[in-house]
Design a protein around this motif. Sequence first.
Motif, PDB file in Angstrom:
ATOM      1  N   GLY A 123       0.472   2.350   6.092  1.00  0.00           N
ATOM      2  CA  GLY A 123       0.592   0.981   5.517  1.00  0.00           C
ATOM      3  C   GLY A 123       0.412   0.713   3.725  1.00  0.00           C
ATOM      4  N   ILE A 124       0.281   1.994   3.104  1.00  0.00           N
ATOM      5  CA  ILE A 124      -0.072   2.049   1.797  1.00  0.00           C
ATOM      6  C   ILE A 124       1.526   1.842   1.018  1.00  0.00           C
ATOM      7  CG2 ILE A 124      -0.665   3.433  -0.181  1.00  0.00           C
ATOM      8  CD1 ILE A 124      -2.833   2.008   1.484  1.00  0.00           C
ATOM      9  N   ASP A 125       1.510   1.209  -0.111  1.00  0.00           N
ATOM     10  CA  ASP A 125       2.991   1.055  -0.968  1.00  0.00           C
ATOM     11  C   ASP A 125       2.897   2.459  -1.726  1.00  0.00           C
ATOM     12  OD1 ASP A 125       4.877   0.505  -2.476  1.00  0.00           O
ATOM     13  OD2 ASP A 125       4.175  -1.222  -3.276  1.00  0.00           O
ATOM     14  N   VAL A 126       3.872   3.416  -1.321  1.00  0.00           N
ATOM     15  CA  VAL A 126       3.833   4.629  -1.915  1.00  0.00           C
ATOM     16  C   VAL A 126       5.183   4.680  -2.449  1.00  0.00           C
ATOM     17  CG1 VAL A 126       4.013   5.901  -0.010  1.00  0.00           C
ATOM     18  CG2 VAL A 126       3.240   6.799  -1.796  1.00  0.00           C
ATOM     19  N   ALA A 127       5.470   5.141  -3.615  1.00  0.00           N
ATOM     20  CA  ALA A 127       6.499   5.868  -4.070  1.00  0.00           C
ATOM     21  C   ALA A 127       6.502   7.437  -4.592  1.00  0.00           C
ATOM     22  CB  ALA A 127       7.022   5.127  -5.419  1.00  0.00           C
ATOM     23  N   LEU A 128       7.529   8.033  -4.141  1.00  0.00           N
ATOM     24  CA  LEU A 128       7.649   9.411  -4.383  1.00  0.00           C
ATOM     25  C   LEU A 128       8.637   9.782  -5.585  1.00  0.00           C
ATOM     26  CD1 LEU A 128       6.838  12.256  -3.471  1.00  0.00           C
ATOM     27  CD2 LEU A 128       8.518  12.267  -1.790  1.00  0.00           C
TER      28      LEU A 128
END
Length: 502
Positions: free
Chosen positions: A43-48
């Motif tokens: 549920g973490i807002d993550v960008a790769l």
Amino acid sequence: MNTTTDMPRGDSSTPRGAPDADVLVVGAGPTGLLLAGDLAESGIDVALLERRDHESNLSRAFTLHARTLEQLDARGMADELLRIGTPTRALHPFGRLSIDFSRLRTRFPFILTIPQWQVEGALLRRTEEAGATIVRGARVTGLRQDPDGVDVDVSHPDGTMTTLRARYVVGTDGVGSTVRRSLGMPFPGRPVIRSVMLADVLLDRAPDDIFNFSSNEEGFTFFAPFGDGWYRIIAWDRREQAPDDAPITLADVRDITERTIGDDLGMHDPRWLSRFHSDERQVPHYRQGRVFLAGDAAHVHSPAGGMGMNTGIQDAANLGWKLAAVLHGWADDALLDSYHAERHPVGRMVLRVSHALLTAVTTGSLLVRASRAVLATVVHQLIVVEARAARGISGIGITYRAPRGSHPLVGRRVPDLRLAEKPARLYEALREGKFVLVGRDVAAVAAPWAGRVVTAFPAAGLRPTLLVRPDGYAAWAAEDPDPDEVREALAQWLGPVDREGA
């Protein structure tokens, strides 16, 4: 699959302190993909961010070890990869040294040969399905951090520049890591071998062994099957120490193969040829403020033992749940310091073991080659015995330091315990990405932490009550604890129940 997702934020109008993502992961290799997938599923807002604008079908790494397969099993991915790869239960690199994985107490008592691009493909699908933002063609050029977050400068293919802000940044961008350089982090170490040739080829005749290795005064040649008819060749010609960018032909690979094993096995139709040099390096710190390093950005070593991709994936498995716990407010920031404390010694061990193996196979003097059994003994002394070598190389034997007075199981890998009810195995229960409390009559005690822990009833024969971390290591254990002891352990690891998200 070619995934490009635009991030509409990150321009000059973004107020300082308003993050574009909770976590920015830089580098979409196996380490970054597993980490981003774990965070997104939590549920973490993550960008790769990935500088390549397309997926790679190259296969620099090709080995999954048992502990990595266990981590993938805990994410429901191992069985898919088993259908693709080729298992091998022992290695016989030279002399009397045999590294036998078949006796490991694991569901995966073998090495799985599988191209890195297939591992990346499976991890990418999981990461996308979990909802992570993946930005291709994004080249990180620098970063700056302050007490509240990290600003990351990004160059895009159309020439535009943006600045993205995140609460945390993880550099998984390889040996030439821009994140590491932007931190001014030293990368001490030295080159250990140069002009190693890599080739993916077809063969008219199969090698004698699944993993065929030969060495002499000329150099060495190593064959590994991909399981689809293609073979990876790693070859080193002692007499030809060309730079990495020197041209390489199939004739070069054939020549050293013939001089080391006496037969080129009819190799033909190469789909990839390359040279590389290998360094042994490790950063002094895996964390600097709000920025972390993992995988080859933090440690790099020779390919001997096939531990590179595996160590990076296990770095990610260690860090992901800790970042999620802190970002959800269940744990204090100090938990993130344990990432360096636990994984830096592992990286140091991998450098030591791979160096011993590389030294053994590249030593070219007549005296040493005539005394190969003695050299094998030296390797034995470094990694103690063959059984310990298998545990170390496979990752099964990795343990983390436990606080003084802890139960002997704390800090140790927990095997895939049989459970009395569904799910039937511990690593199936871990697929929720939460802690797992294994014990009798613990469900009611753990109920206030239901959003953070799964309870499991053990099959007959298990006495200690175990609190298992999301990465499969024992956080806490006790013999016949009373309910208050269990509550205290849950509060220590999962936070008080009055915090948001309980």
